[in-house]
Scaffold this motif. Structure first.
Motif, short mmCIF file in Angstrom:
data_model
loop_
_atom_site.label_atom_id
_atom_site.label_comp_id
_atom_site.label_asym_id
_atom_site.label_seq_id
_atom_site.Cartn_x
_atom_site.Cartn_y
_atom_site.Cartn_z
N ALA A 1 0.72 -1.21 -0.14
CA ALA A 1 0.05 -0.07 -0.25
C ALA A 1 0.89 1.19 -0.35
O ALA A 1 0.32 1.86 -0.67
CB ALA A 1 -0.78 0.22 1.40
N ALA A 2 1.33 1.12 0.74
CA ALA A 2 3.20 2.03 0.87
C ALA A 2 3.67 2.96 -0.55
O ALA A 2 3.80 3.59 -0.96
CB ALA A 2 3.87 1.88 2.18
N VAL A 3 4.04 1.26 -1.06
CA VAL A 3 4.48 1.78 -2.42
C VAL A 3 3.49 2.05 -3.34
O VAL A 3 3.62 3.17 -4.67
CB VAL A 3 4.98 0.60 -3.33
N ALA A 4 2.25 1.67 -3.60
CA ALA A 4 0.84 2.56 -4.52
C ALA A 4 0.39 3.91 -4.24
O ALA A 4 0.07 4.47 -4.78
CB ALA A 4 -0.53 0.73 -4.29
N LEU A 5 0.75 4.35 -3.02
CA LEU A 5 0.19 5.73 -2.84
C LEU A 5 1.47 6.20 -3.39
O LEU A 5 1.20 8.12 -3.25
CB LEU A 5 0.21 5.72 -0.77
N ALA A 6 2.77 6.03 -3.17
CA ALA A 6 3.71 7.08 -3.22
C ALA A 6 3.56 6.71 -5.43
O ALA A 6 3.76 8.16 -5.70
CB ALA A 6 5.26 5.83 -3.81
N MET A 7 3.30 5.99 -5.99
CA MET A 7 3.11 6.30 -7.02
C MET A 7 1.58 7.74 -7.82
O MET A 7 1.75 7.77 -8.65
CB MET A 7 2.91 4.49 -8.19
N GLY B 1 6.58 13.54 -17.10
CA GLY B 1 6.06 12.38 -16.54
C GLY B 1 6.18 11.20 -16.57
O GLY B 1 6.45 10.26 -15.53
N HIS B 2 6.96 11.75 -17.74
CA HIS B 2 7.51 9.63 -18.27
C HIS B 2 8.36 9.50 -16.99
O HIS B 2 8.48 8.42 -16.65
CB HIS B 2 8.04 9.88 -19.85
N THR B 3 9.34 10.65 -17.32
CA THR B 3 10.80 9.71 -16.30
C THR B 3 9.91 9.86 -15.50
O THR B 3 10.54 8.72 -13.97
CB THR B 3 11.43 11.61 -15.87
N ALA B 4 9.52 10.88 -14.18
CA ALA B 4 8.78 10.13 -12.59
C ALA B 4 7.77 8.95 -12.52
O ALA B 4 8.47 8.51 -11.99
CB ALA B 4 8.20 11.43 -11.86
N THR B 5 7.48 8.20 -13.82
CA THR B 5 6.54 7.68 -13.76
C THR B 5 7.73 6.20 -13.10
O THR B 5 7.31 5.14 -12.84
CB THR B 5 6.11 7.12 -15.11
N ALA B 6 8.41 5.92 -14.33
CA ALA B 6 9.32 5.10 -14.45
C ALA B 6 10.70 5.08 -12.93
O ALA B 6 10.07 4.19 -12.42
CB ALA B 6 10.21 5.26 -15.52
N THR B 7 10.43 6.28 -13.04
CA THR B 7 11.73 5.84 -11.27
C THR B 7 10.69 5.43 -10.33
O THR B 7 10.72 5.16 -9.51
CB THR B 7 11.93 7.89 -11.25
N VAL B 8 9.52 6.22 -9.97
CA VAL B 8 8.60 5.95 -8.71
C VAL B 8 8.72 4.28 -8.76
O VAL B 8 8.66 3.59 -8.27
CB VAL B 8 7.62 6.63 -7.98
N TYR C 1 9.84 1.40 -10.66
CA TYR C 1 11.34 0.19 -11.37
C TYR C 1 11.52 0.40 -9.60
O TYR C 1 11.55 -0.44 -9.12
CB TYR C 1 11.95 0.35 -11.46
N CYS C 2 11.74 1.56 -8.82
CA CYS C 2 12.14 1.34 -7.60
C CYS C 2 10.78 0.55 -6.55
O CYS C 2 11.13 0.14 -6.06
CB CYS C 2 12.31 2.94 -7.03
N GLY C 3 9.79 1.25 -6.81
CA GLY C 3 8.97 0.92 -5.87
C GLY C 3 9.01 -1.25 -5.91
O GLY C 3 8.31 -1.64 -5.19
N VAL C 4 9.19 -1.39 -7.45
CA VAL C 4 9.37 -2.82 -7.74
C VAL C 4 10.39 -3.71 -6.75
O VAL C 4 10.58 -4.42 -6.34
CB VAL C 4 9.54 -3.25 -9.58
N ALA C 5 11.40 -2.77 -6.86
CA ALA C 5 12.62 -3.68 -6.41
C ALA C 5 12.34 -3.54 -5.07
O ALA C 5 13.07 -3.91 -4.06
CB ALA C 5 13.78 -1.89 -6.38
N LEU C 6 11.91 -2.20 -4.49
CA LEU C 6 11.69 -2.27 -2.37
C LEU C 6 10.74 -3.16 -2.14
O LEU C 6 10.58 -3.08 -1.16
CB LEU C 6 10.86 -1.33 -2.60
N LEU C 7 9.79 -3.32 -3.01
CA LEU C 7 8.79 -4.45 -2.70
C LEU C 7 9.18 -5.96 -3.39
O LEU C 7 8.51 -7.23 -2.17
CB LEU C 7 7.37 -4.52 -3.63
#
Length: 207
Positions: free
Chosen positions: A76-82, A112-119, A121-127
């Motif tokens: 949920a925390a990662v989804a909220l960051a996205m 927006g594309h850069t922000a989407t990719a950064t958050v 893929y980093c979210g995937v790494a954290l999960l």
């Protein structure tokens, strides 16, 4: 500390872009030099990594997997960051109203594309980090976010400062995201411990 530095640098870059300062002039000269450089198929592929049709499904799979494994608060925390990305990016796009490199359309700062990719893929790494090893997962995610921004510039979809501003804006999410993940880890840990205790008690003979 990281968020504070990103805030200062983002303010500086945003001021230069909005006011048409010397940094913006240098940015546009650099952008015109960079456009069209590199293999077209590769740079297009890198730019496409920031499309919501690519990044969001990847993140959604990771969020679903983490929730299924019992890490619901972390998911949920990662989804909220996205979800916070458009809330941060869109107001600046509307305010700055910067024209794109190869188009008369506006609303290109920050990317927006850069922000989407950064958050994403980093979210995937954290999960997935607890299973794949965060030491290996996070560098890959950072490289993907950086590669997306580079691809966008080389294809002429964004000016370099659009991408840099987006990375700095993502840096502003760092402190609240880390705090949310720490809270999520403690919550998930307590929940997993409670379920483990219940299963243990259920297997214990009552005599």
């Amino acid at each position: 500390m990281v968020s504070a530095l990103c805030a200062v640098l983002f303010g500086l870059v945003t001021w230069q872009v909005a006011a048409g300062g010397p940094l913006r002039d240098a940015d546009e000269r650099l952008g015109r030099t960079a456009f069209g450089q590199g293999p077209a198929r590769l740079t297009e592929f890198l730019a496409d990594l920031g499309n919501v049709t690519v990044a969001l499904p990847v993140l959604a799979v990771a969020v679903g997997y983490a929730a299924w494994r019992g890490h619901r608060a972390r998911a949920a925390a990662v989804a909220l960051a996205m979800a916070a990305v458009p809330l941060l990016v869109v107001p600046f796009k509307l305010w700055i109203d910067r024209t794109g490199p190869l188009t008369a359309e506006s609303g290109f700062y920050p990317s927006g594309h850069t922000a989407t990719a950064t958050v994403a893929y980093c979210g995937v790494a954290l999960l997935l980090g607890p299973r794949t090893g965060r030491v290996r997962a996070m560098p890959v995610a950072v490289v993907l976010g950086a590669a997306t921004g580079i691809g966008l510039v080389l294809r002429g979809y964004h000016w370099p400062l659009d991408v840099l501003g987006s990375w700095l804006l993502c840096g502003l999410l760092w402190a609240p995201s880390v705090a949310a993940l720490r809270w999520a880890d403690s919550r998930d840990g307590a929940a997993l411990s409670s379920r483990s205790t219940r299963r243990s008690c259920a297997r214990t003979p009552t005599g």
